[in-house]
Design a protein around this motif. Sequence first.
Motif, PDB file in Angstrom:
ATOM      1  N   GLN A  87      72.127  58.286 -31.631  1.00  0.00           N
ATOM      2  CA  GLN A  87      71.664  58.913 -32.868  1.00  0.00           C
ATOM      3  C   GLN A  87      72.188  58.197 -34.104  1.00  0.00           C
ATOM      4  O   GLN A  87      71.476  58.009 -35.077  1.00  0.00           O
ATOM      5  N   ASN A  88      73.457  57.821 -34.001  1.00  0.00           N
ATOM      6  CA  ASN A  88      74.077  57.239 -35.182  1.00  0.00           C
ATOM      7  C   ASN A  88      73.551  55.845 -35.476  1.00  0.00           C
ATOM      8  O   ASN A  88      73.655  55.345 -36.589  1.00  0.00           O
TER       9      ASN A  88
ATOM     10  N   GLN B 154      70.517  55.146 -35.413  1.00  0.00           N
ATOM     11  CA  GLN B 154      69.203  55.282 -36.053  1.00  0.00           C
ATOM     12  C   GLN B 154      69.321  56.030 -37.375  1.00  0.00           C
ATOM     13  O   GLN B 154      68.542  56.926 -37.670  1.00  0.00           O
TER      14      GLN B 154
ATOM     15  N   HIS C  94      71.181  58.457 -40.405  1.00  0.00           N
ATOM     16  CA  HIS C  94      71.943  59.705 -40.403  1.00  0.00           C
ATOM     17  C   HIS C  94      71.302  60.734 -39.477  1.00  0.00           C
ATOM     18  O   HIS C  94      70.150  60.597 -39.082  1.00  0.00           O
ATOM     19  N   SER C  95      72.063  61.754 -39.168  1.00  0.00           N
ATOM     20  CA  SER C  95      71.562  62.784 -38.264  1.00  0.00           C
ATOM     21  C   SER C  95      71.304  64.095 -38.992  1.00  0.00           C
ATOM     22  O   SER C  95      71.326  65.157 -38.398  1.00  0.00           O
TER      23      SER C  95
ATOM     24  N   LEU D  18      64.981  58.394 -28.670  1.00  0.00           N
ATOM     25  CA  LEU D  18      66.340  58.457 -28.129  1.00  0.00           C
ATOM     26  C   LEU D  18      66.338  58.279 -26.617  1.00  0.00           C
ATOM     27  O   LEU D  18      67.203  57.612 -26.045  1.00  0.00           O
TER      28      LEU D  18
END
Lengths: 339, 255, 303
Positions: free
Chosen positions: B110-111, B113, B115-116, B129
Amino acid sequence: MIMKQFFSTRNLLTRKNLVLFLLALTLLSLPLIASINDDSYLLIMVSRMLIFALAALSLDLVIGYGGMVSFGHAAYLGVGAYTVGILSAHVMEGSSIGFLPGNLPGTESGLISLPLAMLLAGLVALVFGALSLRTRGIHFIMITLAFAQMLYYLFISLYRYGGEDGLSMNGRNLLPGLDLYNDTHFYWLCLGCLTGYGLLVYKFLGARFGQVIRGCKQNPEKMQALGFATYRYQLVAFVISGMGAGLAGALLANHSEFVSPDLMSWHLSGELMVMVILGGLGTLIGPILGAISYLLMEEVLAGYTEHWQIILGPLLILVVLFSRKGILGALVGKAADDG
Amino acid sequence: MVDFTPPPLLHIRYLNKQFGALKVTRDVEIRVEQGEIHAIIGPNGAGKTTLINQISGELAADSGSILFDNRELCGLRVHQRARLGVGRTYQTSSLFDQMTTQQNVMLALQNQQGHSFRFWRKAATDPSLIHPALGILERVGLLDQQNDYAANLAHGQRRQLEIAMSLATKPKLLLLDEPMAGMGQEESWKMVAALRKLGSEVSILFVEHDMETVFSLADRISVLVYGRVIASGDADTIRNDPNVRDAYLGGIEDA
Amino acid sequence: MLLFLEQLLNGLQLGFMLFLMAAGLTLVFGIMGLINLAHGSLYMIGAYGAAAVTQATGSFTLGIIGALISAAVAGVLLELIVLRRLYNRDHLDQVLATFGLILFFNELTKILFGPQPLYLNVPDLLNGSVEIIPGAPYPSYRLAVIGVGMLVAVSLFLLISRSRIGMLIRAGASNREMVGALGVNIALLYTLVFGLGAMLAGLSGALVGPLLSVEVGMGENVLIITFVVIVIGGIGSIKGALVGALLVGLVDTMGRAFLPGTLALILGPEAASSVGASLASIAIYLLMALILIWRPAGLFPAQ
């Protein structure tokens, strides 16, 4: 045998969904039951339960999912309640809001005061959260408690708005299409707010944000080593939670048409935590069940003795010592675990 | 007159750290070149893990400089260093035990790509993902375990998963704290093979006790004794260094 | 100036009372890793014990002894029956279970003594005032409270730095496993430490009895201020507890005494009276926030 197969089927027919279904069915049919029995007290009572369920749910977002044990959540509830209360009191007095520039009048419009209650509660959560999240563990617990206490004493010394005695409101808020003096309408509003906030939190938790929040609870050091700025994510979760509590406070003010510093007391913060644990930590249905059963228990025990807390206290200790998963855990077993 | 050697990926200089009266890192200087596998060896209590922690940012150095990819790391937080490309694993694998193997890697991805702060789209079914996560799991040989909870993995698998998660963050440098710790002979050699393969894609700085693995794996080795680097060079240099023999290897060979 | 000195003494008096509370709370956390919300209940038990015995016998001295015994007994029983099961639980469990204890103790006290507050008279011997500063008579009872507070603080430091049990307490606060490895009966040590903390809390409650009213819920207010004290001082540190307690005592007293007046010079009397009162009542929390921004683990963080 058939029952067992029915329950073990890994599809929509899970025990968890069954609990959710029965809960929803009960809550949706309650106005009908109340009108058949001509029992308006039932709706008033359950409305209050739903409001506390909303507050407990918002608290579970930080404790159960985010691993941030906030011991001061009554503060945000209180800010929401006072927002509604102060705006309404100014209408009653016909005065303008003295501490703001520009002679702004008060208002009874729910379209203004309810969102504003959430916004201000969120702002306070942002400030308190930003400071508290610099710490961990026991420090975090005590600091959130102390900040809530600070707000409590602030409002006690705020004589302009009733001080220790609290503040009576002009009446309930006005909303288009709803008459909040009508118990059924008010009930629908509470159920709507709870459902709406619950669904939002459900969506958030399933999205990337929710994964990060869970990660921060399970292993914060690892999250940082992976490059996540955990502080920011936790702070945002804290604010979302504070806004939920603020909405609950705004509804509670409408419910009783009265606000007082007791809404911010540490005792209420503790009770909210009890509701979360009682129902099931780290679940979305748990806090709702917890709030309902806690207030039901209060109602029933208080019918037997005014000293009902002497039973509640030890009961609480027993729950902590022997049943970690709460009511939802007892109902659905391991499937309850979601945090 | 022009210096053609490329700058090192990691250049630690004059690094110092003290716990009370105990100096655990003394004027440490270490260079890790691009694409290098660099080992840190040393007896117990030499300050190896402390050094790793100072590079990753879990401990703040008292003084000195850690230049990484031409950026000064000192003063940066753990997550900031990770974002610059410093990945790490721990002596005891640090995972998200209540998540599945695949979820662990997806969270790490996730990180990579951005911010989450994404609140709506369901992460569990997000193809952007899932696909890379499965790719990484295949690379480290954990595809069959994708739906197992991390808590239920075997020791070696946990270590592989941790490396998989580090890879997901696309690091330029991997810091591995005793990657072979607690592994049997066979598992260790598998890990050595895996790391050698990994070394062609990413620079590695690792701490290890086992001399065999160090000499077979590392391009260069730094020897840390009581917080001080007493020798640095390739396997032959280290083997023949009299200081090292005195302080460290001698003891082992005599035993 | 005289007023200032008088308030300074009031601040010291509050500070030492807070120290008596904070010492037990911080030791219990430092050694057993337990957050004990029921520490305020022990304070309340001490106050009620003192009030009950004093009323029955007419002697405040016996009242103090009664307070010490009742708080220590309650503390030891509490540790044996409930709290020792919580040492290895997470903080959330500890908070909830000890919250349950507060509900229980408050309600029990209400049943035994009724909801009305009790009043304890200042003992005759100390019912005068002393002119320690010429021109400013100061109540001798408050002065005695400061004296007792100092005495306890000194003996506690001696106990912890000189005696064998103190050595074990220090060792326990920094390394729990090590104490076990020394072959010490940990369970007994824990019970003793808890009993000691309970006794100090009870003493604090008894001493405060004649100054404030003895009522249900008195423990909670002081408990939360005590939390502020140990958060400021650094959880687990006796020295931190002393410094934090005096700091909080002085800031709170001085704030209430002088903030409204000082603000009146700046804001004008009307605005100042409300702002000043509000600010004074939250001064210690602001102090805590400032200290935490500066040092998140408190002034004297225990290792």
